[in-house]
Design a protein around this motif. Structure first.
Motif, PDB file in Angstrom:
ATOM      1  N   ILE A  81      -2.202  23.980  29.225  1.00 10.24           N
ATOM      2  CA  ILE A  81      -1.752  24.916  30.250  1.00 10.24           C
ATOM      3  C   ILE A  81      -2.799  25.553  31.138  1.00 10.24           C
ATOM      4  CG2 ILE A  81      -0.618  27.152  30.484  1.00 10.24           C
ATOM      5  CD1 ILE A  81       0.768  26.595  27.748  1.00 10.24           C
ATOM      6  N   GLY A  82      -3.925  25.821  30.649  1.00 10.39           N
ATOM      7  CA  GLY A  82      -5.064  26.354  31.588  1.00 10.39           C
ATOM      8  C   GLY A  82      -5.376  25.355  32.464  1.00 10.39           C
ATOM      9  N   LEU A  83      -5.663  24.285  32.357  1.00 12.25           N
ATOM     10  CA  LEU A  83      -6.008  23.164  33.225  1.00 12.25           C
ATOM     11  C   LEU A  83      -4.792  23.164  34.224  1.00 12.25           C
ATOM     12  CD1 LEU A  83      -7.209  20.231  30.817  1.00 12.25           C
ATOM     13  CD2 LEU A  83      -8.500  21.736  32.336  1.00 12.25           C
ATOM     14  N   LYS A  84      -3.707  23.081  33.814  1.00 11.86           N
ATOM     15  CA  LYS A  84      -2.520  23.058  34.898  1.00 11.86           C
ATOM     16  C   LYS A  84      -2.573  24.025  35.894  1.00 11.86           C
ATOM     17  CE  LYS A  84       2.428  23.027  35.208  1.00 11.86           C
ATOM     18  NZ  LYS A  84       3.627  23.184  34.391  1.00 11.86           N
ATOM     19  N   TYR A  85      -3.058  25.236  35.384  1.00 10.11           N
ATOM     20  CA  TYR A  85      -3.166  26.428  36.327  1.00 10.11           C
ATOM     21  C   TYR A  85      -4.448  26.635  36.871  1.00 10.11           C
ATOM     22  CZ  TYR A  85       2.015  27.141  35.193  1.00 10.11           C
ATOM     23  OH  TYR A  85       3.401  26.983  35.167  1.00 10.11           O
ATOM     24  N   GLY A  86      -5.464  26.006  36.524  1.00  4.17           N
ATOM     25  CA  GLY A  86      -6.711  26.058  36.881  1.00  4.17           C
ATOM     26  C   GLY A  86      -7.577  27.260  36.256  1.00  4.17           C
ATOM     27  N   LEU A  87      -7.324  27.314  35.014  1.00  5.33           N
ATOM     28  CA  LEU A  87      -7.884  28.501  34.087  1.00  5.33           C
ATOM     29  C   LEU A  87      -8.608  27.675  32.858  1.00  5.33           C
ATOM     30  CD1 LEU A  87      -4.785  30.851  34.032  1.00  5.33           C
ATOM     31  CD2 LEU A  87      -6.919  31.040  35.397  1.00  5.33           C
ATOM     32  N   SER A  88      -9.473  28.448  32.412  1.00  3.64           N
ATOM     33  CA  SER A  88     -10.124  27.748  31.082  1.00  3.64           C
ATOM     34  C   SER A  88     -10.104  28.905  30.089  1.00  3.64           C
ATOM     35  CB  SER A  88     -11.737  27.746  31.665  1.00  3.64           C
ATOM     36  OG  SER A  88     -12.409  27.527  30.496  1.00  3.64           O
ATOM     37  N   LEU A  89      -9.430  28.186  28.855  1.00  7.84           N
ATOM     38  CA  LEU A  89      -9.476  28.966  27.908  1.00  7.84           C
ATOM     39  C   LEU A  89     -10.541  29.490  27.278  1.00  7.84           C
ATOM     40  CD1 LEU A  89      -7.430  30.038  25.740  1.00  7.84           C
ATOM     41  CD2 LEU A  89      -7.621  27.596  24.408  1.00  7.84           C
ATOM     42  N   LYS A  90     -11.662  28.757  27.433  1.00  3.41           N
ATOM     43  CA  LYS A  90     -13.127  28.949  26.633  1.00  3.41           C
ATOM     44  C   LYS A  90     -13.509  30.355  27.343  1.00  3.41           C
ATOM     45  CE  LYS A  90     -14.645  24.168  26.333  1.00  3.41           C
ATOM     46  NZ  LYS A  90     -15.664  23.281  26.711  1.00  3.41           N
ATOM     47  N   ASP A  91     -12.845  30.818  28.487  1.00  3.00           N
ATOM     48  CA  ASP A  91     -13.348  32.142  28.928  1.00  3.00           C
ATOM     49  C   ASP A  91     -12.695  33.267  28.073  1.00  3.00           C
ATOM     50  OD1 ASP A  91     -14.715  30.890  31.290  1.00  3.00           O
ATOM     51  OD2 ASP A  91     -12.810  31.339  32.723  1.00  3.00           O
ATOM     52  N   ALA A  92     -12.022  32.984  27.214  1.00  2.00           N
ATOM     53  CA  ALA A  92     -11.325  33.797  26.385  1.00  2.00           C
ATOM     54  C   ALA A  92     -12.009  34.175  24.893  1.00  2.00           C
ATOM     55  CB  ALA A  92      -9.977  33.730  26.005  1.00  2.00           C
TER      56      ALA A  92
END
Length: 365
Positions: free
Chosen positions: A342-353
């Motif tokens: 989902i993060g990749l789809k919206y240009g976000l990285s889950l790793k940041d969390a």
């Protein structure tokens, strides 16, 4: 057996991630924050079935126009102590937040606030709303109906939902009394896990598609989960459906549509919020002192063999929440992978969390 990630996530950063995802999917920031907070709080309290695992299905419902994040949530009927809200098919958590705030406002004015909701969606855990009311020393009773998963007593197929009930009562020195329960014997997810492991389930959890008691998890999934306490749980579930669905104009019984399976019609879930001002009955501090005495007496009762402590409803979840706030939330691997995609789809990285690992050497320790 379900595998878990080795990563630990900061609940605040995980909440920010989910909120940003919803914003990018077209939800207003303030409302996205509410939905994300509802999900992450469930994970914090150990109710992982209602946590960020729901992010994917919520997004899919938005994408398929089964949830309308631009809906007008409005009051349809109102007097001094009651109101009926039309959720417009918005996110359940957003509609529930509005209903709770209105119920609290009325309770402070008249002593009690009762707000019914129609045209809503899955609203998360009842505890999410109860905790908000408890911050203002208000008592709460919260109900919602759900899609069909349980048979009526004597029936052989799903007809009513595992309709949840939550009750929040403030205390003084102790954690609040916070009961948050479904009206089924067990969550259907536990039967799914047993089926995946090839394990049997206890007698009394479920029936097969022919209405016969079964300990076979696969047969149970084709049948129905059973109500808590037999006819009593069935009656309570019906009562919740009557207040949340029949009374409000929402769906009820077979007219509440399944979030995972029905892609033709909105869910039309109904909720019912009751808040009351304790000060209208007894001074709040005196009430808290009496609650503390009550809980102290309960905890002081003789304990059974191998029982270290007598707990009150909500106490375990509160302790889990404190631990996870401090140590982080560990996600099932499947959920972590879903959120990563989902993060990749919206240009976000889950790793940041992820929780930041403290290097003691760098701190000169």
């Amino acid at each position: 057996m379900e595998m878990t990630s080795s990563n630990k996530y900061s609940y605040k950063k995980l909440q920010d991630f989910c909120s940003t995802v919803f914003v990018k999917a077209g939800v207003m920031k303030e409302q996205a924050d509410i939905v994300a907070a509802s999900l992450v709080q469930a994970d914090l309290r150990g109710v992982d079935s209602h946590g960020v695992v729901r992010t994917a299905i919520y997004l899919k419902r938005v994408e398929q126009k089964m949830i309308n994040p631009a809906a007008d949530i409005h009051i349809e009927k109102e007097n001094e102590s009651t109101a009926l809200i039309d959720g417009g098919n918005h996110f359940g958590a957003v509609v529930g937040d509005k209903a709770l705030k209105l119920a609290m406002e009325k309770a402070k004015t008249t002593g009690v606030g009762m707000v019914g909701v129609k045209n809503s969606n899955h609203f998360g855990t009842g505890a999410y709303y109860a905790l908000e009311a408890l911050k203002q020393d208000l008592g709460t009773i919260i109900m919602s109906n759900a899609s069909q998963t349980m048979p009526p007593t004597g029936g052989v197929r799903p007809f009513i939902g595992t309709n949840p009930l939550a009750v929040g009562i403030p205390c003084g020195a102790y954690q609040p009394f916070l009961l948050d329960m479904a009206t089924s014997v067990v969550a259907r997810g536990k039967i799914i896990v047993a089926a995946q492991k090839g394990e049997s389930i206890p007698q009394g959890w479920a029936i097969d598609k022919n209405g016969k008691p079964t300990t076979n998890a696969e047969e149970a999934l084709e049948g129905s989960v059973l109500p808590l306490g037999g006819t009593k749980g069935y009656g309570i579930s019906m009562f919740i459906d009557i207040l949340s669905g029949v009374l409000t104009g929402a769906g009820f019984g077979k007219y509440v549509h399944n979030m995972y399976e029905d892609w033709e019609k909105p869910q039309n879930v109904g909720h019912f919020f009751i808040t009351f001002d304790i000060n209208k009955f007894i001074d709040i501090q005196e009430f808290k002192n009496r609650m503390d005495l009550y809980i102290s007496d309960v905890k002081g009762e003789p304990r059974g063999e191998d029982v270290d402590e007598i707990l009150i409803p909500g106490e375990i979840e509160s302790r889990i929440s404190e631990q996870r706030k401090k140590n982080g939330i560990i996600l099932p691997l499947k959920v972590e992978n879903e959120l990563t995609e989902i993060g990749l789809k919206y240009g976000l990285s889950l790793k940041d969390a992820l929780m930041k690992k403290v290097c003691k050497e760098s701190e000169g320790v």
